[in-house]
Design a protein around this motif. Structure first.
Motif, PDB file in Angstrom:
ATOM      1  N   LYS A 131       1.486   3.315   4.748  1.00 26.88           N
ATOM      2  CA  LYS A 131       2.049   2.004   4.437  1.00 26.88           C
ATOM      3  C   LYS A 131       1.468   0.965   5.382  1.00 26.88           C
ATOM      4  O   LYS A 131       1.158   1.247   6.537  1.00 26.88           O
ATOM      5  CB  LYS A 131       3.576   2.004   4.530  1.00 26.88           C
ATOM      6  N   SER A 132       1.363  -0.265   4.888  1.00 29.30           N
ATOM      7  CA  SER A 132       0.814  -1.350   5.703  1.00 29.30           C
ATOM      8  C   SER A 132       1.066  -2.678   5.013  1.00 29.30           C
ATOM      9  O   SER A 132       1.259  -2.737   3.794  1.00 29.30           O
ATOM     10  CB  SER A 132      -0.686  -1.150   5.925  1.00 29.30           C
ATOM     11  N   ALA A 133       1.031  -3.726   5.806  1.00 28.57           N
ATOM     12  CA  ALA A 133       1.069  -5.085   5.263  1.00 28.57           C
ATOM     13  C   ALA A 133      -0.336  -5.659   5.173  1.00 28.57           C
ATOM     14  O   ALA A 133      -0.507  -6.821   4.794  1.00 28.57           O
ATOM     15  CB  ALA A 133       1.934  -5.979   6.144  1.00 28.57           C
ATOM     16  N   ASP A 134      -1.341  -4.855   5.499  1.00 25.30           N
ATOM     17  CA  ASP A 134      -2.739  -5.297   5.516  1.00 25.30           C
ATOM     18  C   ASP A 134      -3.505  -4.609   4.392  1.00 25.30           C
ATOM     19  O   ASP A 134      -3.733  -3.390   4.440  1.00 25.30           O
ATOM     20  CB  ASP A 134      -3.370  -4.946   6.866  1.00 25.30           C
ATOM     21  N   PRO A 135      -3.915  -5.339   3.355  1.00 21.66           N
ATOM     22  CA  PRO A 135      -4.659  -4.717   2.259  1.00 21.66           C
ATOM     23  C   PRO A 135      -5.905  -3.976   2.725  1.00 21.66           C
ATOM     24  O   PRO A 135      -6.260  -2.930   2.176  1.00 21.66           O
ATOM     25  CB  PRO A 135      -5.012  -5.910   1.357  1.00 21.66           C
ATOM     26  N   ALA A 136      -6.590  -4.502   3.757  1.00 22.94           N
ATOM     27  CA  ALA A 136      -7.797  -3.845   4.253  1.00 22.94           C
ATOM     28  C   ALA A 136      -7.474  -2.465   4.823  1.00 22.94           C
ATOM     29  O   ALA A 136      -8.239  -1.508   4.648  1.00 22.94           O
ATOM     30  CB  ALA A 136      -8.467  -4.720   5.311  1.00 22.94           C
ATOM     31  N   ALA A 143      -9.885   5.349   1.279  1.00 22.43           N
ATOM     32  CA  ALA A 143     -11.244   5.873   1.374  1.00 22.43           C
ATOM     33  C   ALA A 143     -11.299   7.107   2.276  1.00 22.43           C
ATOM     34  O   ALA A 143     -12.027   8.071   1.991  1.00 22.43           O
ATOM     35  CB  ALA A 143     -12.178   4.788   1.905  1.00 22.43           C
ATOM     36  N   ARG A 144     -10.501   7.102   3.372  1.00 16.52           N
ATOM     37  CA  ARG A 144     -10.579   8.184   4.356  1.00 16.52           C
ATOM     38  C   ARG A 144      -9.680   9.371   4.019  1.00 16.52           C
ATOM     39  O   ARG A 144     -10.071  10.526   4.169  1.00 16.52           O
ATOM     40  CB  ARG A 144     -10.199   7.666   5.746  1.00 16.52           C
ATOM     41  N   GLU A 145      -8.455   9.079   3.576  1.00 18.28           N
ATOM     42  CA  GLU A 145      -7.442  10.121   3.479  1.00 18.28           C
ATOM     43  C   GLU A 145      -6.917  10.366   2.068  1.00 18.28           C
ATOM     44  O   GLU A 145      -6.669  11.494   1.680  1.00 18.28           O
ATOM     45  CB  GLU A 145      -6.250   9.759   4.382  1.00 18.28           C
ATOM     46  N   GLY A 146      -6.727   9.279   1.336  1.00 23.79           N
ATOM     47  CA  GLY A 146      -6.037   9.415   0.058  1.00 23.79           C
ATOM     48  C   GLY A 146      -6.932   9.847  -1.077  1.00 23.79           C
ATOM     49  O   GLY A 146      -6.574  10.673  -1.915  1.00 23.79           O
ATOM     50  N   GLY A 147      -8.133   9.276  -1.106  1.00 26.37           N
ATOM     51  CA  GLY A 147      -9.013   9.536  -2.227  1.00 26.37           C
ATOM     52  C   GLY A 147      -8.626   8.723  -3.449  1.00 26.37           C
ATOM     53  O   GLY A 147      -7.609   8.026  -3.456  1.00 26.37           O
ATOM     54  N   TYR A 148      -9.438   8.814  -4.497  1.00 22.62           N
ATOM     55  CA  TYR A 148      -9.181   8.076  -5.733  1.00 22.62           C
ATOM     56  C   TYR A 148      -9.035   9.041  -6.896  1.00 22.62           C
ATOM     57  O   TYR A 148      -9.686  10.094  -6.928  1.00 22.62           O
ATOM     58  CB  TYR A 148     -10.321   7.094  -5.999  1.00 22.62           C
ATOM     59  N   PRO A 149      -8.157   8.691  -7.857  1.00 18.57           N
ATOM     60  CA  PRO A 149      -7.325   7.487  -7.867  1.00 18.57           C
ATOM     61  C   PRO A 149      -6.238   7.539  -6.798  1.00 18.57           C
ATOM     62  O   PRO A 149      -5.871   8.619  -6.326  1.00 18.57           O
ATOM     63  CB  PRO A 149      -6.720   7.463  -9.272  1.00 18.57           C
ATOM     64  N   ASP A 168     -10.562   2.445  -7.427  1.00 18.27           N
ATOM     65  CA  ASP A 168     -11.556   2.161  -6.396  1.00 18.27           C
ATOM     66  C   ASP A 168     -10.963   1.191  -5.382  1.00 18.27           C
ATOM     67  O   ASP A 168      -9.815   0.751  -5.507  1.00 18.27           O
ATOM     68  CB  ASP A 168     -12.848   1.582  -7.007  1.00 18.27           C
ATOM     69  N   ALA A 169     -11.767   0.861  -4.355  1.00 22.26           N
ATOM     70  CA  ALA A 169     -11.290   0.022  -3.258  1.00 22.26           C
ATOM     71  C   ALA A 169     -10.877  -1.361  -3.737  1.00 22.26           C
ATOM     72  O   ALA A 169      -9.875  -1.915  -3.265  1.00 22.26           O
ATOM     73  CB  ALA A 169     -12.377  -0.091  -2.189  1.00 22.26           C
ATOM     74  N   ALA A 170     -11.633  -1.936  -4.677  1.00 28.29           N
ATOM     75  CA  ALA A 170     -11.311  -3.277  -5.168  1.00 28.29           C
ATOM     76  C   ALA A 170      -9.946  -3.300  -5.840  1.00 28.29           C
ATOM     77  O   ALA A 170      -9.172  -4.248  -5.671  1.00 28.29           O
ATOM     78  CB  ALA A 170     -12.395  -3.757  -6.135  1.00 28.29           C
ATOM     79  N   GLU A 171      -9.640  -2.256  -6.600  1.00 32.98           N
ATOM     80  CA  GLU A 171      -8.346  -2.206  -7.280  1.00 32.98           C
ATOM     81  C   GLU A 171      -7.206  -1.992  -6.282  1.00 32.98           C
ATOM     82  O   GLU A 171      -6.115  -2.534  -6.464  1.00 32.98           O
ATOM     83  CB  GLU A 171      -8.354  -1.113  -8.353  1.00 32.98           C
TER      84      GLU A 171
END
Length: 743
Positions: A131-136, A143-149, A168-171
């Motif tokens: 969780k975070s308040a920072d989209p970045a 990218a590091r832990e969760g993977g896609y989707p 993806d990262a943009a979504e």
């Protein structure tokens, strides 16, 4: 017992949605029911509690004052009527010393992040998350832990509210920013975002009721769902599983571990679980009733319903435990809840009662009921904007922004800004500046160009401004385009026919630059591009909505709309078409027909919900008041603007200046009157056109600032709810209460 009744007292906190079934359930269990409303006003986004079903409604959200007020009633329980009431119900029940899940694990039963972490600490299978308040930071974790989707959603909400499946990262970034920029279903601002690993598998509902820590599983339903291009899911069917059908036993055993880990000792729970390759894994759980509960339907299919079981567990624990402790339901017959999917979207203005009755008459149908989603007003503003001369231009421009603020507060859906360069009344030649300014002052309203004349702008600059505005508005921007108004053509040395030609040439270029990925090389007699591609990506991963304006003077714009599958913004009856010698007008239904025909030719799909219709609207307390308020302003707009400035013949031979306003209204070029008049006018337009999505209120200086604001409020408060069906539920509740008393 209470000092005023020998019946036990049950307290329901915020009995929204399925919480409406508690009063009858507790009454059957022999208890009277008190309602606690934790907010000063009812939450508008949810089905409101029927307060007439309660012995009393207490409006207070403070634990100490509520406990002091409720203690003399000696309640047997305090239960949450919906998701956001869980913490208050836990705190109140603990403070009163009644049956309670307590407050120690209350955050874990409400906060979705803490919920999963509590399971992890207890050794219960669960998703990876962050969780975070920072989209970045969320993008980096995915990218590091969760993977896609990856799943992105608010920390505290309910149902499928703002839940996105991101590829993806943009979504991930777009979903996170959208969530942080908004509010959850209960009206609270989202301050953090939860990202979770995607759980692959079939999803199930597991409903339970607990009493002194002993659980009864009262229903398991399989979800049938569809993933939309937006990354959000819609649920089509809930299909009842038999108690001995796989994987029912595994689901019950897993949910038992979840209930124990989260400290659920009392009351209902509604769990959503996905059976992955590793086994059942929790999506989330709410210690409240199933939001899709229908007591009569569940009684037929299962023999019991969750509301009645919960009331019995609280009111008579011994009786509940004797019959249900550790048990599992028995499926009495096949059953499913079917939410009919459709490729259509828009406003349901009427329902075929005979068809509904025919479905209801089928032996296999328990209940057939049309559901009208009525959250938004489905009205917007069209600010040309024109202001009569003789006033301070600066104040006139500022007034437009103030009007947008007012519309945003009233929950209008959209506001469109026109572009004009001549005739003195249309002061805004750079609407993108007003859109940029409005984006920083508003919270939810969409902001649109209405429209950009492509004949007067280089396509690359149009596209570049559109993408920048998409970022400034955080996805609330709509690009409206058109050829340009004939009045301005001479200023730029253009023949009006050239304006149309340039629209045809520039439109596909703008579409590719805004929503495409290819580089463009193109040369015309008025612009040139060489390997052109915007540097800045769109904010909206699904693309920027692009609309084309049509006034009914030609089939060209409707056909372009169909050819490229764009949105349509129509002017119901532009003034130019009411003047002598005007071309034959293509009505609204005809405009849609031409667009639809072109769409079929080019293999495109059009959406009526994306069709806007603009015309002047003014609402008064009475029809006479409405006409009196705008008559003088309309006369000036007609004779000073169109007559003198534009040089038009504004009256047909034999027409009366005194009745010019009535003539326009009768011709369908404006809606002026009482709430009932305007509701009737909109319904007639919907019927005549086959249905459109949004009514855009064309705003001109026809009356005072105060009258305009009041008209817009009447539209939002009283007209729109009758059009979108939002008034039907409260009215039905009143009718039901009257009918029940008559029995």
């Amino acid at each position: 017992m209470s000092g005023t009744s020998d019946k036990p007292t049950a307290v329901v906190v915020d009995g929204y949605s399925a919480g409406n079934f508690y009063p009858a359930a507790f009454a059957t269990a022999g208890a009277r029911v008190i309602h606690v409303q934790s907010t000063p006003e009812l939450i508008p986004s949810m089905l409101a509690p029927d307060l007439t079903a309660y012995a009393e409604n207490i409006v207070d959200g403070d634990v100490d004052s509520l406990a002091a007020r409720l203690a003399p009633l000696d309640p047997v329980c305090v239960v949450p009527g919906q998701e956001s009431a869980v913490r208050l119900a836990d705190a109140l029940s603990e403070a009163l010393g009644v049956k309670s899940n307590g407050t120690r694990l209350s955050p874990a039963r409400r906060d979705k992040y803490e919920m999963i972490e509590t399971l992890r600490r207890a050794g219960v299978r669960c998703a990876r998350q962050f969780k975070s308040a920072d989209p970045a930071a969320l993008v980096d974790w995915a990218a590091r832990e969760g993977g896609y989707p990856a799943v992105v959603k608010p920390l505290s909400s309910a149902g499928s509210d703002s839940v996105f499946i991101c590829r993806d990262a943009a979504e991930v970034r777009a979903a996170a920013e959208r969530i942080l920029d908004g509010h959850n279903i209960f009206g609270a601002a989202n301050t953090e975002v939860l990202a979770q690993s995607y759980l692959e598998g079939t999803e199930y509902i597991v409903d339970t009721v607990s009493c002194r820590g002993h659980r009864y599983a009262c229903g398991i339903w399989e979800y049938e769902k569809t993933l939309l291009d937006s990354g959000q899911r819609i649920y089509n069917r809930d299909i009842l599983l038999a108690e001995d059908q796989e994987p029912a036993a595994d689901l019950v055993a897993y949910v038992d571990k979840v209930l124990k880990a989260l400290g659920v000792e009392w009351g209902p729970a509604h769990a959503e679980v996905i059976v992955t390759e590793e086994g059942p894994t929790l999506v989330e759980i709410g210690t409240r009733l199933n939001g899709n509960l229908n007591p009569g339907f569940h009684d037929v299919a299962l023999g019991r319903n969750q509301a009645a079981l919960s009331a019995l567990a609280y009111a008579d624990p011994d009786a509940f435990l004797a019959q249900f402790s550790g048990g599992v339901y028995t499926k009495r017959q096949h059953a499913f809840v079917y939410n009919a999917p459709t490729v259509l979207d828009g406003i349901v203005s009427a329902v075929d009662g005979a068809a509904v009755a025919e479905m209801q008459g089928l032996e296999s149908v328990f209940q057939a009921a049309p559901r009208r989603k009525a959250v938004h007003s489905r009205i917007g503003l069209f600010l040309s904007p024109v202001h009569e001369t003789g006033q301070d231009p600066h104040l006139a421009i500022r007034r437009n922004l103030d009007l947008v603020d007012h519309a945003d507060r009233l929950n209008y859906d959209e506001v469109w800004f026109g572009e004009h360069h001549t005739l003195g009344w249309g002061l805004v030649g750079a609407p993108e500046t007003l859109i940029a300014a409005a984006s920083q002052r508003t919270t939810q309203i969409k902001l649109a160009h209405g429209v950009t004349p492509l004949s007067g702008h280089h396509p690359f600059h149009v596209a570049s401004r559109a993408v920048h505005l998409d970022h400034l508005t955080r996805g609330r921007y709509i690009l409206g385009v058109g050829p340009g108004v004939p009045f301005d053509a001479a200023t730029f040395g253009l023949d009006p026919k050239v304006q149309r030609k340039r629209l045809d040439e520039a439109l596909p270029t703008v579409l590719e630059l805004v929503n495409g990925e290819e580089r463009i090389t193109q040369k015309t007699d008025w612009f040139e591009l060489r390997d052109a591609k915007l540097q800045l990506p769109r904010y909206s991963p699904q693309g920027i909505e692009i609309a084309v304006a049509t006034s009914g003077t030609s089939v060209t714009s409707p056909r372009l709309i169909g050819q490229y599958g764009l949105s349509m913004t129509s002017f119901a009856l532009p003034f130019a078409l009411m003047t002598p010698g005007a071309p034959d007008h293509i009505g609204l239904a005809g405009q849609w027909k031409h667009a639809q025909e072109a769409a079929e030719e080019y293999g495109q799909t059009l959406d009526r919900d994306a069709w806007r219709v603009a015309l002047p609207v003014h609402v008064g307390e009475t029809r006479k008041q409405a006409f009196d308020e705008v008559r003088e302003g309309y006369d000036r707009w007609l004779f000073e603007y169109f007559g003198k400035a534009a040089g038009r013949d504004v009256l047909s031979p034999g027409a009366s200046r005194e009745k010019a306003l009535e003539a326009r209204v009768e011709a369908g070029g404006a809606l002026v009157g009482s709430v009932e008049d305007v509701v009737g006018g909109i319904r007639r337009m919907q019927e005549a056109t086959g249905g459109f999505g949004t009514l855009l209120v064309y705003v001109a200086d026809w009356t005072s600032w105060e009258n305009t604001n009041r008209s817009l409020e009447l539209l939002a408060r009283y007209v729109a709810p009758q059009i979108n069906g939002a008034v039907s539920r409260p009215r039905e509740a009143v009718d039901f209460a009257i009918a029940q008393r008559a029995k």
